[in-house]
Scaffold this motif. Structure first.
Motif, PDB file in Angstrom:
ATOM      1  N   GLY C  58       8.908   0.775   8.222  1.00 29.30           N
ATOM      2  CA  GLY C  58       8.079   0.202   9.277  1.00 29.30           C
ATOM      3  C   GLY C  58       6.795  -0.347   8.699  1.00 29.30           C
ATOM      4  O   GLY C  58       6.562  -0.290   7.488  1.00 29.30           O
ATOM      5  N   ARG C  59       5.967  -0.882   9.560  1.00 33.78           N
ATOM      6  CA  ARG C  59       4.752  -1.491   9.091  1.00 33.78           C
ATOM      7  C   ARG C  59       3.660  -0.443   8.892  1.00 33.78           C
ATOM      8  O   ARG C  59       2.902  -0.124   9.788  1.00 33.78           O
ATOM      9  CB  ARG C  59       4.291  -2.551  10.098  1.00 33.78           C
ATOM     10  CG  ARG C  59       3.055  -3.301   9.617  1.00 33.78           C
ATOM     11  CD  ARG C  59       2.216  -3.721  10.821  1.00 33.78           C
ATOM     12  NE  ARG C  59       0.947  -4.279  10.429  1.00 33.78           N
ATOM     13  CZ  ARG C  59      -0.100  -3.592  10.015  1.00 33.78           C
ATOM     14  NH1 ARG C  59      -0.032  -2.284   9.917  1.00 33.78           N
ATOM     15  NH2 ARG C  59      -1.222  -4.175   9.695  1.00 33.78           N
ATOM     16  N   GLN C  60       3.614   0.056   7.646  1.00 27.07           N
ATOM     17  CA  GLN C  60       2.495   0.943   7.328  1.00 27.07           C
ATOM     18  C   GLN C  60       1.757   0.324   6.163  1.00 27.07           C
ATOM     19  O   GLN C  60       2.343   0.071   5.116  1.00 27.07           O
ATOM     20  CB  GLN C  60       3.026   2.295   6.888  1.00 27.07           C
ATOM     21  CG  GLN C  60       3.480   3.176   8.037  1.00 27.07           C
ATOM     22  CD  GLN C  60       4.042   4.452   7.494  1.00 27.07           C
ATOM     23  OE1 GLN C  60       3.355   5.181   6.794  1.00 27.07           O
ATOM     24  NE2 GLN C  60       5.318   4.708   7.761  1.00 27.07           N
ATOM     25  N   LEU C  61       0.478   0.117   6.344  1.00 28.83           N
ATOM     26  CA  LEU C  61      -0.249  -0.696   5.376  1.00 28.83           C
ATOM     27  C   LEU C  61      -0.172  -0.170   3.950  1.00 28.83           C
ATOM     28  O   LEU C  61      -0.032  -0.933   3.012  1.00 28.83           O
ATOM     29  CB  LEU C  61      -1.715  -0.834   5.802  1.00 28.83           C
ATOM     30  CG  LEU C  61      -2.435  -1.967   5.062  1.00 28.83           C
ATOM     31  CD1 LEU C  61      -1.787  -3.297   5.392  1.00 28.83           C
ATOM     32  CD2 LEU C  61      -3.901  -1.993   5.436  1.00 28.83           C
ATOM     33  N   GLY C  62      -0.235   1.128   3.804  1.00 28.01           N
ATOM     34  CA  GLY C  62      -0.254   1.695   2.454  1.00 28.01           C
ATOM     35  C   GLY C  62       0.925   1.250   1.616  1.00 28.01           C
ATOM     36  O   GLY C  62       0.757   0.616   0.570  1.00 28.01           O
ATOM     37  N   PRO C  63       2.163   1.577   2.051  1.00 26.17           N
ATOM     38  CA  PRO C  63       3.340   1.158   1.289  1.00 26.17           C
ATOM     39  C   PRO C  63       3.437  -0.358   1.144  1.00 26.17           C
ATOM     40  O   PRO C  63       3.871  -0.854   0.105  1.00 26.17           O
ATOM     41  CB  PRO C  63       4.505   1.688   2.123  1.00 26.17           C
ATOM     42  CG  PRO C  63       3.934   2.777   2.949  1.00 26.17           C
ATOM     43  CD  PRO C  63       2.508   2.443   3.179  1.00 26.17           C
ATOM     44  N   LEU C  64       3.037  -1.099   2.175  1.00 29.39           N
ATOM     45  CA  LEU C  64       3.107  -2.555   2.069  1.00 29.39           C
ATOM     46  C   LEU C  64       2.217  -3.052   0.935  1.00 29.39           C
ATOM     47  O   LEU C  64       2.619  -3.875   0.119  1.00 29.39           O
ATOM     48  CB  LEU C  64       2.661  -3.216   3.381  1.00 29.39           C
ATOM     49  CG  LEU C  64       3.565  -3.042   4.591  1.00 29.39           C
ATOM     50  CD1 LEU C  64       3.012  -3.841   5.757  1.00 29.39           C
ATOM     51  CD2 LEU C  64       4.973  -3.499   4.299  1.00 29.39           C
ATOM     52  N   LEU C  65       0.995  -2.544   0.906  1.00 26.12           N
ATOM     53  CA  LEU C  65       0.071  -2.990  -0.129  1.00 26.12           C
ATOM     54  C   LEU C  65       0.492  -2.500  -1.509  1.00 26.12           C
ATOM     55  O   LEU C  65       0.338  -3.205  -2.506  1.00 26.12           O
ATOM     56  CB  LEU C  65      -1.356  -2.535   0.187  1.00 26.12           C
ATOM     57  CG  LEU C  65      -1.995  -3.200   1.408  1.00 26.12           C
ATOM     58  CD1 LEU C  65      -3.488  -2.932   1.445  1.00 26.12           C
ATOM     59  CD2 LEU C  65      -1.730  -4.688   1.425  1.00 26.12           C
ATOM     60  N   LEU C  66       1.044  -1.318  -1.558  1.00 29.59           N
ATOM     61  CA  LEU C  66       1.525  -0.820  -2.838  1.00 29.59           C
ATOM     62  C   LEU C  66       2.654  -1.710  -3.352  1.00 29.59           C
ATOM     63  O   LEU C  66       2.704  -2.091  -4.518  1.00 29.59           O
ATOM     64  CB  LEU C  66       2.024   0.622  -2.688  1.00 29.59           C
ATOM     65  CG  LEU C  66       2.394   1.311  -3.997  1.00 29.59           C
ATOM     66  CD1 LEU C  66       1.186   1.390  -4.906  1.00 29.59           C
ATOM     67  CD2 LEU C  66       2.954   2.712  -3.730  1.00 29.59           C
ATOM     68  N   GLY C  67       3.556  -2.058  -2.441  1.00 27.13           N
ATOM     69  CA  GLY C  67       4.630  -2.983  -2.806  1.00 27.13           C
ATOM     70  C   GLY C  67       4.083  -4.299  -3.303  1.00 27.13           C
ATOM     71  O   GLY C  67       4.535  -4.846  -4.314  1.00 27.13           O
ATOM     72  N   ALA C  68       3.078  -4.799  -2.589  1.00 24.41           N
ATOM     73  CA  ALA C  68       2.466  -6.060  -2.988  1.00 24.41           C
ATOM     74  C   ALA C  68       1.884  -5.948  -4.389  1.00 24.41           C
ATOM     75  O   ALA C  68       2.037  -6.845  -5.224  1.00 24.41           O
ATOM     76  CB  ALA C  68       1.386  -6.456  -1.995  1.00 24.41           C
TER      77      ALA C  68
END
Lengths: 377, 252, 368
Positions: C58-68
């Motif tokens: 889902g949209r959780q900023l932490g994992p998204l930014l880590l992925g980025a």
């Protein structure tokens, strides 16, 4: 047969994709060679501004003005970038990054403000929607032909014509702009023509693959070609072939995974590039490594010969001592030296003498002298 | 373990290749301390590569190098480097004094900021090259000769025992050239060793006292009077005869 | 005091953080001529964002930014690999990695969309940025990243400076140049990651470049450039984010970029030393001063040749020397006090001589 081709959406999509690829890579080859890949990236973003402005003025989806608008914005982007860099206040890479992002941001803002309720949505802007190209048709010679096929086909032909007619000029302007200018034709003009055609290709392919994925087709197949050959025409050929292959495989993969077709086509092109990078017969990583080992070996062999030459006739020419000395000198293991030695023995450069000594053969001596005294004869 | 501690620079069997072409082949070089040495050779001879090999900027295929008997890693503090001017973007936002103080960053270690003592040291170095009035000047406003002097000051501030310089006299005006040579001779009189990649055969004999002729292989090395001969020059430069005749006349 | 609602305050804070970080970290990228690396890394972040979404469910900023960040780091490595180990040049390596990673990102994006329509809307926000979607927890994360970035810059200040200016020389100082360069490149990735939510993948590169480019026009030293870039970045971010949050349907990214671009344009034109307008003005005034200077110097040289600082010079002689009547210029020089008229017979031409001040001024000009 053509009729059945046109009736199959998959076939149409693949053909359109391949044509986009060919049209782009024909121009992209010269852009890559001229180190203007990022400039092409810049244009592929900023053409959006041309599209938006023309659309707002004409309110027509299929106006021929789009072509003009695209070319104009493409030229504007490059001209502004070069102007900015020539002021010496900003370096060229920063100039590129500043100009096209500003124009692109303007375009998005205009869309948000003035065109929200009409058919330009930002998602489509980026990605295009190639799956719909087969729907929008026009009658031609008794068949229903997708418009995209016609327009992209036309652009492909124009690009091919341009590259063929101006092949020598393009080649010269890319490799030696100074000479080109001295011979009387303007490399700058050729360059701007190239960029205008790139912008036009971008706008035409826009609907199918979107502005941003276009850049993949402009750069990636030609770059792969560059890794595979030294000949310009072969590079163009490889670009075309990889575009066709990427289009077909990309479509099939996208259907299987239920994902963006154009995205997949570009990804597959990337896969081909990776392949060329790794396994290219001349310039691939594997080939490089083999060459490196070969030259290391050759260097070492020459050193062995030189070493023996310099110690010829001196006491202590025993194989054992020579091998040990060379091993410390080259920082190799004795086993590797022995392998080397065996190679030299096999090729008649060295022989074994009495009481375990190593001797140079005349052939070996000549090679050693070549290295030590290159100025002789 | 010390290996040839009496030599400022000792190179043995140095071989460097680039894309399977040898750039330096089997170099044996011995530079005694306290000389003002020039490395000379045609374009592509490997002169810059030699300097870079000593500094560990380039990985050799074979051979080893010692400075005053030890490896470069151990002796780094004793070596001052003056790279080519073109290696830097002179539009960088920094002042002359700032650049010179960078020479002290190695000694400061992590986290410490340059303070008053470093400023003073830098100003002293600038005075040695005659640039103390330019301390606050933006480097983009300097002429070629002034830029070269700043680079020199940056190396001087390290108070090294051995200086390695890459074409410090290229493209500078006559006054600056004289000033630099005077400075180098002063360094020599202080017991320092100075090794310079030099581009001009006309002046090398009068400026330097030790010569290294290089063309992928080491052609000759030793005191200037012994090594600077027509024969050696011909071997190093191949067939550029006119060049050599001029050089021989310049020396006479 | 204006009552700003909660969303707008959140957005404003996020935008300011974004501006500060991109200004500071972007300064080094621009000085090292890695502006386009920012462009590549921001596009290359897309597949990482999508993977983060898939793995976190889902949209959780932490994992998204880590992925980025990871995706960006991988992209940077590949660019380097292409440049070091093949014939490909920097521009081609950047273009290839940019477009292929982005393409893979699009594939993942559409794949996610086809599985889960709500998710796509969340991810779409990363294409052009969406101020309204910011949560206070997002801002908190951004704040931590900003603090990390600023701390890094503070700790390694002189090392970053030395390596940016002269990496070859820095090796001779004993600095671990390779590690520092890798760190600085990772910081570029970090800066991009912070801004993705507000500015979006496509435009984030501009934020890395614009504040630094603008700041460069005003400063003499690295410290002031970095500080000013942070300020410019914060101002652009704030302006863009406020406008976007207060109006509906306006993507944030374009507004912030336009604000930053206007700052660049203003700086290029107006900055006192480097600005184009002041420079043009100075050139114009120098051109206008020229005839005055030329006449003054000619008078001086004549005086020196005759070893008489007060040597009288006939206006007619000057006229024939120049080919036109220098009356107007002489009048200007007289007004400035550099020359004085000498008494003469009515039938004779006007005569002029340098004043003491004029003699000194001319000597100085001549000496330059």
């Amino acid at each position: 047969m053509i009729a059945s081709l046109l009736a199959s959406p998959g076939a149409v999509i693949m053909v359109v994709g391949a044509l986009v690829g060919i049209a782009s890579s024909l121009l992209g080859a010269f852009l890559v060679l001229r180190r203007s890949s990022m400039l092409a990236d810049a244009i592929s973003h900023s053409v959006l501004l041309g599209i938006v402005v023309v659309f707002l003025l004409t309110r027509d989806h299929h106006s021929p003005w789009f072509i003009l608008g695209a070319a104009a914005v493409g030229v504007l982007t490059v001209a502004l970038t070069e102007l900015l860099a020539s002021s010496k206040r900003v370096k060229i890479d920063a100039a590129i990054g500043l100009v096209f992002t500003f124009l692109f941001a303007l375009a998005i803002l205009l869309i948000n403000l003035l065109a929200r309720n009409v058919h330009i949505d930002t998602h489509a802007v980026l990605l295009g929607e190639i799956s719909f190209v087969w729907l929008d048709t026009t009658p031609l010679a008794g068949l229903e032909v997708p418009k995209a096929l016609l327009s992209i086909g036309a652009v492909t032909l124009i690009n091919a014509l341009f590259v063929t007619l101006f092949y020598k000029e393009l080649k010269l302007a890319t490799f030696d702009p100074g000479l080109a200018a001295a011979l009387g034709f303007s490399p700058t003009l050729i360059f701007y023509l190239l960029l205008s055609l790139t912008s036009i290709t971008a706008v035409t392919a826009f609907e199918a693959v979107g502005a941003i994925l276009l850049i993949a087709f402009v750069i990636v197949p030609p770059a792969a070609g560059y890794l595979l050959t030294d000949r310009l025409w072969l590079m163009l050929l490889w670009g075309g072939l990889i575009s066709i292959a990427s289009s077909i495989l990309g479509y099939l993969a996208a259907v299987a995974l239920d994902a963006s077709i154009s995205g997949m086509m570009a990804s597959v092109a990337g896969g081909f590039l990776a392949l060329a990078f790794l396994a290219g017969p001349r310039y691939g990583l594997v080939a490089q490594e083999l060459r490196r080992r070969r030259s290391r070996f050759d260097n070492a062999e020459r050193m062995l010969l030189v070493h023996l030459y310099q110690h010829e006739g001196q006491p202590g020419s025993q194989e054992e001592r020579r091998v040990a000395a060379l091993a410390s000198h080259l920082r190799w293991r004795p086993r590797e030296i022995s392998h080397l030695l065996q190679h030299s023995l096999d090729h008649g450069l060295v022989t074994r003498g009495p009481s375990d000594t190593l001797l140079l053969t005349p052939k070996g001596r000549v090679l050693a002298q070549e290295v030590l005294e290159p100025w002789r004869g | 373990m010390l290996h040839e501690p009496d030599l400022a620079l000792h190179i043995e069997d140095l071989t460097v290749s680039y894309h399977s072409k040898p750039v330096l082949w089997d170099i044996d070089l011995n530079v005694p301390p306290g000389v003002l040495a020039a490395i000379v050779g045609p374009n592509g001879a490997g002169k810059t590569t030699l300097i870079k090999s000593v500094l560990g900027l380039v990985k050799p295929a074979a051979g080893h190098i010692t400075l005053f008997g030890r490896s470069y890693r151990e002796q780094r503090r004793l070596v001052g480097y003056v790279p080519q001017r073109a290696s830097v973007d002179w539009d960088f936002p920094t002042t002359v004094l700032d650049v010179v103080m960078m020479g002290l960053y190695g000694q400061l270690g992590w986290l410490r900021r340059p303070g008053r003592r470093q400023r003073e040291q830098a100003l002293v170095a600038l005075a040695q090259v005659g640039m103390e009035h330019y301390a606050g000047r933006q480097i983009s406003q300097l002429s070629g000769g002034q830029q070269q002097r700043v680079f020199l000051a940056r190396a001087l501030v390290q108070d090294a025992a051995l200086y390695l310089m890459d074409e410090p006299l290229a493209g500078v005006d006559a006054t600056t050239e004289q000033a630099i040579i005077t400075l180098l001779k002063t360094l020599r009189s202080q017991g320092k060793t100075v090794i310079v990649v030099h581009h001009d055969l006309q002046t090398v004999a009068s400026y330097f006292d030790f010569l290294v002729l290089l063309n992928v292989r080491l052609i000759a090395q030793g005191p200037m009077s012994e090594v600077y001969t027509g024969d050696n020059l011909r071997r190093a430069y191949g067939g550029q005869i006119a060049l050599l005749r001029e050089a021989e006349h310049a020396r006479a | 005091m204006l009552e700003l609602d909660f969303t707008i305050r959140t957005v404003a804070l996020g935008a300011v953080l974004l501006g500060i970080t991109s200004g500071v970290l972007g300064s080094f990228a621009v000085l090292r001529q890695q502006s386009l690396l920012g462009e590549t890394l921001s596009h290359a972040a897309l597949p990482g964002i999508c993977l983060g979404f898939l793995l976190a469910g889902g949209r959780q900023l932490g994992p998204l930014l880590l992925g980025a960040l990871l995706s960006g780091a991988l992209a940077a490595l590949l660019v380097l690999l292409f440049i070091r180990r093949s014939r490909l040049k920097t521009d081609a390596a950047l273009g290839i990695v940019l477009s292929v990673f982005f393409a893979v990102g699009i594939v993942l994006l559409t794949y996610i969309a086809n599985q889960d329509h709500a998710g796509q809307a969340g991810l779409d926000a990363f294409l052009f940025g969406q101020a309204a979607a910011m949560l206070p927890s997002d801002v908190a994360l951004m704040a931590w990243i900003t603090i990390l970035a600023l701390a890094l810059v503070l700790v390694f200040w002189k090392e970053f400076k030395a390596v940016s200016f002269d990496p070859g020389y820095s090796v001779s100082l004993g600095l671990p140049v390779l590690a520092l360069e890798v760190l600085m490149t990772l910081m570029v990735a970090l800066a991009i990651v912070i801004g993705l939510q507000l500015v979006g993948v496509v435009l984030m590169a501009a934020m890395l470049i614009a504040p630094a480019a603008a700041a460069r026009q005003w400063t003499k030293g690295l410290g002031s450039m970095v500080a000013l870039a942070a300020l410019f970045g914060a101002v652009s971010g704030l302006a863009g984010a406020l406008v976007s949050a207060s109006a509906r349907g306006l993507a944030t990214g374009p507004l912030i970029v336009i604000a930053a671009s206007l700052l660049v344009a203003a700086s290029l034109l107006l900055a006192p030393e480097r600005g184009l307008l002041p420079a043009a003005w100075r050139a114009y005034r120098a051109r206008r001063k020229l005839p005055q200077q030329r006449v003054l110097i000619d008078l001086y040289r004549l005086a020196v040749a005759h070893q008489d600082p007060g040597y009288p010079i006939e206006q007619g002689m000057l006229a024939s020397l120049y080919g036109f009547d220098p009356g107007a210029v002489l009048a200007q020089l007289r007004r400035q006090g550099w020359i004085r008229p000498l008494s003469h017979e009515p039938t004779e031409q006007a005569h002029w001589a340098l004043t003491e001040a004029g003699y000194r001024q001319a000597a100085e000009l001549w000496g330059r």
